[in-house]
Scaffold this motif. Structure first.
Motif, PDB file in Angstrom:
ATOM      1  N   GLU A 229     -12.180  16.667   3.325  1.00  0.00           N
ATOM      2  CA  GLU A 229     -13.250  16.021   4.090  1.00  0.00           C
ATOM      3  C   GLU A 229     -13.811  14.821   3.331  1.00  0.00           C
ATOM      4  O   GLU A 229     -14.075  13.757   3.917  1.00  0.00           O
ATOM      5  N   ALA A 230     -13.993  14.980   2.019  1.00  0.00           N
ATOM      6  CA  ALA A 230     -14.520  13.886   1.208  1.00  0.00           C
ATOM      7  C   ALA A 230     -13.553  12.707   1.176  1.00  0.00           C
ATOM      8  O   ALA A 230     -13.972  11.545   1.196  1.00  0.00           O
ATOM      9  N   VAL A 231     -12.256  12.996   1.138  1.00  0.00           N
ATOM     10  CA  VAL A 231     -11.245  11.926   1.160  1.00  0.00           C
ATOM     11  C   VAL A 231     -11.337  11.145   2.460  1.00  0.00           C
ATOM     12  O   VAL A 231     -11.319   9.908   2.459  1.00  0.00           O
ATOM     13  N   MET A 232     -11.446  11.849   3.568  1.00  0.00           N
ATOM     14  CA  MET A 232     -11.528  11.168   4.860  1.00  0.00           C
ATOM     15  C   MET A 232     -12.798  10.326   4.966  1.00  0.00           C
ATOM     16  O   MET A 232     -12.782   9.205   5.486  1.00  0.00           O
ATOM     17  N   ARG A 233     -13.904  10.836   4.432  1.00  0.00           N
ATOM     18  CA  ARG A 233     -15.141  10.063   4.455  1.00  0.00           C
ATOM     19  C   ARG A 233     -15.022   8.822   3.574  1.00  0.00           C
ATOM     20  O   ARG A 233     -15.564   7.760   3.892  1.00  0.00           O
TER      21      ARG A 233
ATOM     22  N   GLY B 179     -11.734  15.406  -7.805  1.00  0.00           N
ATOM     23  CA  GLY B 179     -12.826  16.215  -7.289  1.00  0.00           C
ATOM     24  C   GLY B 179     -13.120  16.103  -5.814  1.00  0.00           C
ATOM     25  O   GLY B 179     -14.108  16.686  -5.333  1.00  0.00           O
ATOM     26  N   MET B 180     -12.298  15.397  -5.052  1.00  0.00           N
ATOM     27  CA  MET B 180     -12.551  15.241  -3.629  1.00  0.00           C
ATOM     28  C   MET B 180     -11.763  16.268  -2.821  1.00  0.00           C
ATOM     29  O   MET B 180     -10.554  16.414  -3.028  1.00  0.00           O
ATOM     30  N   ASP B 181     -12.426  16.952  -1.882  1.00  0.00           N
ATOM     31  CA  ASP B 181     -11.699  17.799  -0.954  1.00  0.00           C
ATOM     32  C   ASP B 181     -11.232  16.939   0.218  1.00  0.00           C
ATOM     33  O   ASP B 181     -11.480  15.731   0.265  1.00  0.00           O
TER      34      ASP B 181
ATOM     35  N   VAL C   4       0.824  -1.207   0.000  1.00  0.00           N
ATOM     36  CA  VAL C   4       0.000   0.000   0.000  1.00  0.00           C
ATOM     37  C   VAL C   4       0.857   1.255   0.000  1.00  0.00           C
ATOM     38  O   VAL C   4       1.797   1.366   0.784  1.00  0.00           O
ATOM     39  N   ASN C   5       0.514   2.195  -0.876  1.00  0.00           N
ATOM     40  CA  ASN C   5       1.111   3.527  -0.835  1.00  0.00           C
ATOM     41  C   ASN C   5      -0.031   4.528  -0.817  1.00  0.00           C
ATOM     42  O   ASN C   5      -0.283   5.228  -1.795  1.00  0.00           O
ATOM     43  N   LEU C   6      -0.745   4.526   0.306  1.00  0.00           N
ATOM     44  CA  LEU C   6      -1.947   5.351   0.418  1.00  0.00           C
ATOM     45  C   LEU C   6      -1.667   6.844   0.246  1.00  0.00           C
ATOM     46  O   LEU C   6      -2.437   7.537  -0.417  1.00  0.00           O
ATOM     47  N   PRO C   7      -0.575   7.377   0.829  1.00  0.00           N
ATOM     48  CA  PRO C   7      -0.320   8.810   0.631  1.00  0.00           C
ATOM     49  C   PRO C   7      -0.204   9.205  -0.840  1.00  0.00           C
ATOM     50  O   PRO C   7      -0.550  10.332  -1.209  1.00  0.00           O
ATOM     51  N   ALA C   8       0.251   8.284  -1.693  1.00  0.00           N
ATOM     52  CA  ALA C   8       0.382   8.595  -3.116  1.00  0.00           C
ATOM     53  C   ALA C   8      -0.981   8.657  -3.807  1.00  0.00           C
ATOM     54  O   ALA C   8      -1.121   9.293  -4.862  1.00  0.00           O
ATOM     55  N   LEU C   9      -1.984   7.987  -3.230  1.00  0.00           N
ATOM     56  CA  LEU C   9      -3.314   7.990  -3.836  1.00  0.00           C
ATOM     57  C   LEU C   9      -4.094   9.258  -3.511  1.00  0.00           C
ATOM     58  O   LEU C   9      -4.962   9.666  -4.286  1.00  0.00           O
ATOM     59  N   ILE C  10      -3.802   9.881  -2.382  1.00  0.00           N
ATOM     60  CA  ILE C  10      -4.567  11.053  -1.938  1.00  0.00           C
ATOM     61  C   ILE C  10      -4.591  12.164  -2.999  1.00  0.00           C
ATOM     62  O   ILE C  10      -5.660  12.714  -3.297  1.00  0.00           O
ATOM     63  N   PRO C  11      -3.448  12.543  -3.588  1.00  0.00           N
ATOM     64  CA  PRO C  11      -3.492  13.584  -4.632  1.00  0.00           C
ATOM     65  C   PRO C  11      -4.359  13.197  -5.828  1.00  0.00           C
ATOM     66  O   PRO C  11      -4.970  14.069  -6.461  1.00  0.00           O
ATOM     67  N   VAL C  12      -4.426  11.910  -6.146  1.00  0.00           N
ATOM     68  CA  VAL C  12      -5.263  11.453  -7.256  1.00  0.00           C
ATOM     69  C   VAL C  12      -6.739  11.638  -6.909  1.00  0.00           C
ATOM     70  O   VAL C  12      -7.547  12.069  -7.748  1.00  0.00           O
ATOM     71  N   LEU C  13      -7.109  11.322  -5.673  1.00  0.00           N
ATOM     72  CA  LEU C  13      -8.492  11.521  -5.242  1.00  0.00           C
ATOM     73  C   LEU C  13      -8.858  13.003  -5.260  1.00  0.00           C
ATOM     74  O   LEU C  13      -9.973  13.367  -5.659  1.00  0.00           O
ATOM     75  N   ARG C  14      -7.925  13.857  -4.865  1.00  0.00           N
ATOM     76  CA  ARG C  14      -8.171  15.306  -4.914  1.00  0.00           C
ATOM     77  C   ARG C  14      -8.316  15.777  -6.361  1.00  0.00           C
ATOM     78  O   ARG C  14      -9.169  16.614  -6.681  1.00  0.00           O
ATOM     79  N   ARG C  15      -7.480  15.221  -7.240  1.00  0.00           N
ATOM     80  CA  ARG C  15      -7.564  15.578  -8.667  1.00  0.00           C
ATOM     81  C   ARG C  15      -8.927  15.222  -9.242  1.00  0.00           C
ATOM     82  O   ARG C  15      -9.462  15.921 -10.111  1.00  0.00           O
TER      83      ARG C  15
END
Length: 255
Positions: free
Chosen positions: A235-239, A231-233, A218-229
């Motif tokens: 709060e949405a990422v955490m949910r 359309g997720m802010d 798992v490289n979860l921190p690397a996925l976060i920018p993709v989720l933001r790209r």
């Protein structure tokens, strides 16, 4: 061939859970009939009120530890079990009830119950492995029936279970499913989620929700920018991460 007193014994136990993973075992139908001819089911209250005392050759445990009684009971189960396998997101990661880990449990208790003083609970919901040694963790919400039968037969045969530890992305490739993130910009946890569902959600055009928890690499921190790209802010990422395996994904995010 009927079982005998010398047949291996199987026990199934429940802690804090919805019973879905035990129902997966009952749903195995033909496989379960074959299994009952090879092992003696000594304790499985979802299926029968008949109970035999331990020790047990293999114990399956569904559910997380959420009360002092749970913590005491899982130690007793471990002591009575030659092999202990946890099944499902609750037992392997604390389950969706681990959302309590990020809130004030006393406030929940006062809000939900008319007499909170009668409720004995822990401040956290934790996986079984936080309390006792576990021989294998079978992930999923609920677990996959094929993987479950493989784990049971493997332990009874004295071999290592053949359960893949790769991500859902591998399953998408194998079934020829177009990547929903690449093709449509759909937020998806497939790159960091343990395989086992057959990439069910992406096959129907939806992003993976992480039902099987973090995969082996798992490289979860690397996925976060993709989720933001996509359309997720924040709060949405955490949910998105705080669902069936909330504590496991949070641990990966902060490791």
């Amino acid at each position: 061939m009927p079982t005998t007193k010398t047949s291996p014994t199987l026990a199934v136990f429940k802690l804090a859970s919805c019973d879905g993973c035990q129902l997966t075992l009952l749903d195995c139908e033909d496989e379960l009939l074959t299994l009952t001819g090879q092992v003696r089911i000594a304790h499985f209250l979802e299926a029968s009120s008949a109970v035999e005392p331990g020790p047990y050759d293999l114990s399956l445990v569904e559910g997380s530890v959420t009360t002092p009684d749970d913590a005491e009971r899982i130690r007793a189960i471990r002591a009575a079990s030659r092999h202990l396998v946890t099944i499902g997101a609750c037992a392997t990661a604390g389950g969706i009830q681990a959302l309590r880990n990020f809130a004030d449990v006393d406030e929940f208790r006062r809000t939900v119950y008319a007499h909170p003083e009668y409720i004995s609970t822990l401040a956290t919901s934790t996986p079984v492995s936080d309390h006792v040694d576990v021989d294998f963790e079978l992930r999923g919400c609920p677990i996959d029936r094929g993987q479950l039968i493989e784990v049971i037969t493997a332990f009874l045969a004295g071999r290592k279970p053949d359960v893949p530890n790769h991500s859902v992305c591998f399953e998408c490739k194998r079934r020829g499913t177009v990547c929903v993130t690449v093709a449509h910009g759909t937020p998806c946890l497939g790159p960091v989620t343990h395989a086992g569902c057959g990439a069910l959600c992406p096959a129907y055009g939806r992003g993976c929700f992480g039902c099987f928890g973090p995969s082996g690499s798992v490289n979860l921190p690397a996925l976060i920018p993709v989720l933001r790209r996509d359309g997720m802010d924040d709060e949405a990422v955490m949910r998105f991460l705080h669902t069936f395996n909330t504590a496991a994904f949070d641990k990966e995010l902060n490791s």
